[in-house]
Design a protein around this motif. Sequence first.
Motif, PDB file in Angstrom:
ATOM      1  N   GLY A 198       0.799  -1.358  -0.054  1.00  0.00           N
ATOM      2  CA  GLY A 198       0.128  -0.047  -0.019  1.00  0.00           C
ATOM      3  C   GLY A 198       0.831   1.179  -0.022  1.00  0.00           C
ATOM      4  O   GLY A 198       0.314   2.310   0.370  1.00  0.00           O
ATOM      5  N   GLY A 199       1.970   1.277  -0.476  1.00  0.00           N
ATOM      6  CA  GLY A 199       2.777   2.442  -0.604  1.00  0.00           C
ATOM      7  C   GLY A 199       4.085   2.451   0.326  1.00  0.00           C
ATOM      8  O   GLY A 199       4.450   1.391   0.966  1.00  0.00           O
ATOM      9  N   PRO A 200       4.923   3.549   0.273  1.00  0.00           N
ATOM     10  CA  PRO A 200       6.160   3.630   1.075  1.00  0.00           C
ATOM     11  C   PRO A 200       5.890   3.723   2.391  1.00  0.00           C
ATOM     12  O   PRO A 200       5.074   4.182   2.960  1.00  0.00           O
ATOM     13  CB  PRO A 200       6.621   5.081   0.358  1.00  0.00           C
ATOM     14  N   ALA A 201       6.786   3.346   3.386  1.00  0.00           N
ATOM     15  CA  ALA A 201       6.915   3.744   4.755  1.00  0.00           C
ATOM     16  C   ALA A 201       7.097   4.963   4.884  1.00  0.00           C
ATOM     17  O   ALA A 201       7.787   5.539   3.990  1.00  0.00           O
ATOM     18  CB  ALA A 201       8.043   2.859   5.340  1.00  0.00           C
ATOM     19  N   VAL A 202       6.583   5.739   5.735  1.00  0.00           N
ATOM     20  CA  VAL A 202       6.549   6.981   5.991  1.00  0.00           C
ATOM     21  C   VAL A 202       7.119   7.384   7.475  1.00  0.00           C
ATOM     22  O   VAL A 202       6.785   6.820   8.267  1.00  0.00           O
ATOM     23  CB  VAL A 202       5.079   7.739   6.000  1.00  0.00           C
ATOM     24  N   VAL A 203       8.344   8.079   7.625  1.00  0.00           N
ATOM     25  CA  VAL A 203       9.240   8.245   8.776  1.00  0.00           C
ATOM     26  C   VAL A 203       9.185   9.843   8.896  1.00  0.00           C
ATOM     27  O   VAL A 203       9.715  10.628   8.045  1.00  0.00           O
ATOM     28  CB  VAL A 203      10.563   7.803   8.615  1.00  0.00           C
ATOM     29  N   LEU A 204       8.571  10.294  10.154  1.00  0.00           N
ATOM     30  CA  LEU A 204       8.445  11.663  10.399  1.00  0.00           C
ATOM     31  C   LEU A 204       9.464  12.184  11.412  1.00  0.00           C
ATOM     32  O   LEU A 204       9.697  11.416  12.315  1.00  0.00           O
ATOM     33  CB  LEU A 204       7.144  12.142  10.827  1.00  0.00           C
ATOM     34  N   ILE A 205      10.266  13.025  11.091  1.00  0.00           N
ATOM     35  CA  ILE A 205      11.264  13.607  11.957  1.00  0.00           C
ATOM     36  C   ILE A 205      11.004  14.822  12.658  1.00  0.00           C
ATOM     37  O   ILE A 205      10.626  15.876  11.913  1.00  0.00           O
ATOM     38  CB  ILE A 205      12.659  13.844  11.074  1.00  0.00           C
ATOM     39  N   VAL A 206      10.951  14.855  14.172  1.00  0.00           N
ATOM     40  CA  VAL A 206      10.281  15.961  14.998  1.00  0.00           C
ATOM     41  C   VAL A 206      11.584  16.503  15.887  1.00  0.00           C
ATOM     42  O   VAL A 206      12.465  15.386  16.245  1.00  0.00           O
ATOM     43  CB  VAL A 206       8.993  15.813  15.377  1.00  0.00           C
ATOM     44  N   GLY A 207      11.390  17.662  16.366  1.00  0.00           N
ATOM     45  CA  GLY A 207      12.132  17.885  17.583  1.00  0.00           C
ATOM     46  C   GLY A 207      12.293  19.490  17.655  1.00  0.00           C
ATOM     47  O   GLY A 207      11.550  20.135  16.720  1.00  0.00           O
ATOM     48  N   ASP A 266       3.100  26.009   3.327  1.00  0.00           N
ATOM     49  CA  ASP A 266       2.296  24.932   4.024  1.00  0.00           C
ATOM     50  C   ASP A 266       3.221  23.717   4.440  1.00  0.00           C
ATOM     51  O   ASP A 266       3.466  22.979   3.246  1.00  0.00           O
ATOM     52  CB  ASP A 266       1.094  24.892   3.688  1.00  0.00           C
ATOM     53  N   PRO A 267       3.785  23.596   5.331  1.00  0.00           N
ATOM     54  CA  PRO A 267       4.522  22.124   5.738  1.00  0.00           C
ATOM     55  C   PRO A 267       3.650  20.993   5.427  1.00  0.00           C
ATOM     56  O   PRO A 267       4.426  20.071   4.625  1.00  0.00           O
ATOM     57  CB  PRO A 267       5.114  22.413   7.261  1.00  0.00           C
ATOM     58  N   ALA A 268       2.470  21.266   5.787  1.00  0.00           N
ATOM     59  CA  ALA A 268       1.751  19.863   5.523  1.00  0.00           C
ATOM     60  C   ALA A 268       1.452  19.505   4.084  1.00  0.00           C
ATOM     61  O   ALA A 268       1.356  18.449   3.545  1.00  0.00           O
ATOM     62  CB  ALA A 268       0.108  20.010   6.175  1.00  0.00           C
ATOM     63  N   ALA A 269       1.360  20.643   3.297  1.00  0.00           N
ATOM     64  CA  ALA A 269       1.148  20.331   1.871  1.00  0.00           C
ATOM     65  C   ALA A 269       2.451  19.748   1.284  1.00  0.00           C
ATOM     66  O   ALA A 269       2.507  18.754   0.459  1.00  0.00           O
ATOM     67  CB  ALA A 269       1.072  21.604   1.126  1.00  0.00           C
ATOM     68  N   LEU A 304       2.160  20.796  13.912  1.00  0.00           N
ATOM     69  CA  LEU A 304       3.079  19.561  13.862  1.00  0.00           C
ATOM     70  C   LEU A 304       1.952  18.364  13.789  1.00  0.00           C
ATOM     71  O   LEU A 304       1.979  17.556  13.224  1.00  0.00           O
ATOM     72  CB  LEU A 304       4.024  19.422  14.850  1.00  0.00           C
ATOM     73  N   GLY A 305       0.919  18.520  14.674  1.00  0.00           N
ATOM     74  CA  GLY A 305      -0.179  17.501  14.768  1.00  0.00           C
ATOM     75  C   GLY A 305      -0.913  17.561  13.395  1.00  0.00           C
ATOM     76  O   GLY A 305      -1.318  16.555  12.724  1.00  0.00           O
ATOM     77  N   LYS A 306      -1.133  18.640  12.830  1.00  0.00           N
ATOM     78  CA  LYS A 306      -1.801  18.910  11.386  1.00  0.00           C
ATOM     79  C   LYS A 306      -0.908  18.040  10.268  1.00  0.00           C
ATOM     80  O   LYS A 306      -1.420  17.432   9.564  1.00  0.00           O
ATOM     81  CB  LYS A 306      -1.790  20.379  10.915  1.00  0.00           C
ATOM     82  N   VAL A 307       0.433  18.146  10.455  1.00  0.00           N
ATOM     83  CA  VAL A 307       1.227  17.532   9.210  1.00  0.00           C
ATOM     84  C   VAL A 307       1.097  16.112   9.345  1.00  0.00           C
ATOM     85  O   VAL A 307       0.753  15.498   8.525  1.00  0.00           O
ATOM     86  CB  VAL A 307       2.664  18.160   9.731  1.00  0.00           C
ATOM     87  N   LYS A 308       1.043  15.460  10.470  1.00  0.00           N
ATOM     88  CA  LYS A 308       0.575  14.192  10.665  1.00  0.00           C
ATOM     89  C   LYS A 308      -0.492  13.701  10.365  1.00  0.00           C
ATOM     90  O   LYS A 308      -0.761  12.739   9.572  1.00  0.00           O
ATOM     91  CB  LYS A 308       1.188  13.834  12.205  1.00  0.00           C
ATOM     92  N   ARG A 309      -1.671  14.516  10.601  1.00  0.00           N
ATOM     93  CA  ARG A 309      -2.838  14.166  10.489  1.00  0.00           C
ATOM     94  C   ARG A 309      -3.136  14.025   8.732  1.00  0.00           C
ATOM     95  O   ARG A 309      -3.728  13.385   8.162  1.00  0.00           O
ATOM     96  CB  ARG A 309      -3.975  15.097  10.868  1.00  0.00           C
TER      97      ARG A 309
END
Length: 402
Positions: A198-207, A266-269, A304-309
């Motif tokens: 179902g697609g690539p693995a997604v890794v989100l880097i935060v801090g 927009d980071p989420a975009a 940041l929560g928006k980016v993940k959603r």
Amino acid sequence: MDSIVIYLGLALALIVAVGVGVALVLSRRGEPKAPPRPGIDYAPGVGDDDTVPRDTPRRTVEESVGPEVLGSTEVLEEPTAEELEAVWELEIPEPAVGRFTRLRRRLARSQNTLGRGLLTLLSRDTVDDETWDEIEETLLTADIGVAATTELTDRLRARVRAERPQTPEAVRALLREELLVLVDPALDRTVHSTRAEGGPAVVLIVGVNGTGKTTTTGKLGRLLVAEDRTVVLGAADTFRAAAAEQLQTWGDRVGAAVVRGPEGGDPAAVAFDAVSIGTQADVDTVVIDTAGRLHTKVGLMDELGKVKRVLEKHGPVDEVLLVLDATTGQNGLAQAQVFSEVVDVTGIVLTKLDGTAKGGIVVAVQRALGVPVKLVGLGEGPDDLAPFSADEFVDALLSDEA
């Protein structure tokens, strides 16, 4: 009469001017065109806007060198495939297997205070109450944390009383076993970088700011490429001007595509586009870099929560890696807890672990969040990000290397 003379003069001047212009045009026919200015007519790269060209200019050899060279007696040849490959040769990252072992000496030098201190104290002829107080102080200074320090001290007391180790080797073996229990080798430290379907693995880097998120994103891309993964990097830190360029450089080195957007966008975009492109290209992993956020700023954390959603519209986010600066010690725990509440952190990346004597932060942060340390930064080199090994870490704590 005078006006007629004036008009006749103007008409005659106009006829002369037109004649001169025609003569000049005719005289220039057949002349070669001026060479085009270098650096124009680029093919836009993945995710770039028109103001940030990326790929090789669409120019022929003739256009590149100019007519004055082609007019000479020298015969120019198209570059061979080997020559082109030499120019665009990609770096081959160091394999992930064995990285931590290679870097262990560097870690051991920084952790000598903790390991040697404990060994020295436990090897005394008489381990009395004063010695146990010093052991507790050594552990607390190393940022292991109060609860873990109490737990480890109590277990060591019981074992020393029961087993009475007499030799340095016996003391070392006992201490190694107990430290290993504390670090917990049973935790799953795998970075989930390939989705089953179902697609690539997604890794989100935060801090937070200054922990090295963009550098970590680039180094993680290199590490994944070294494991034969195909990778797309998403430059979702749109607020720091140099972040996208920095990530582009990391991607170019190993041939990973970089998806980027306009500065201040927009980071989420950008994150959404990165996963879309990664899905279309059928890559294994998409790694998303995000802007540094102060854990005390509610608006930034909400974003940041928006980016993940937004990412979850594509599917689950496989990893949320929180980057912490190991030199901050216990101060990083408050950051870790807030980030975990906002984006459900799945693993920790500890940077600058070789630059601090407070290696106990590994234990403290795992206990605070209930998630493992998965990667550690042990230097400034491009391949100094290593998968964390509990056994190697404890061995480095107790190493004799100086």
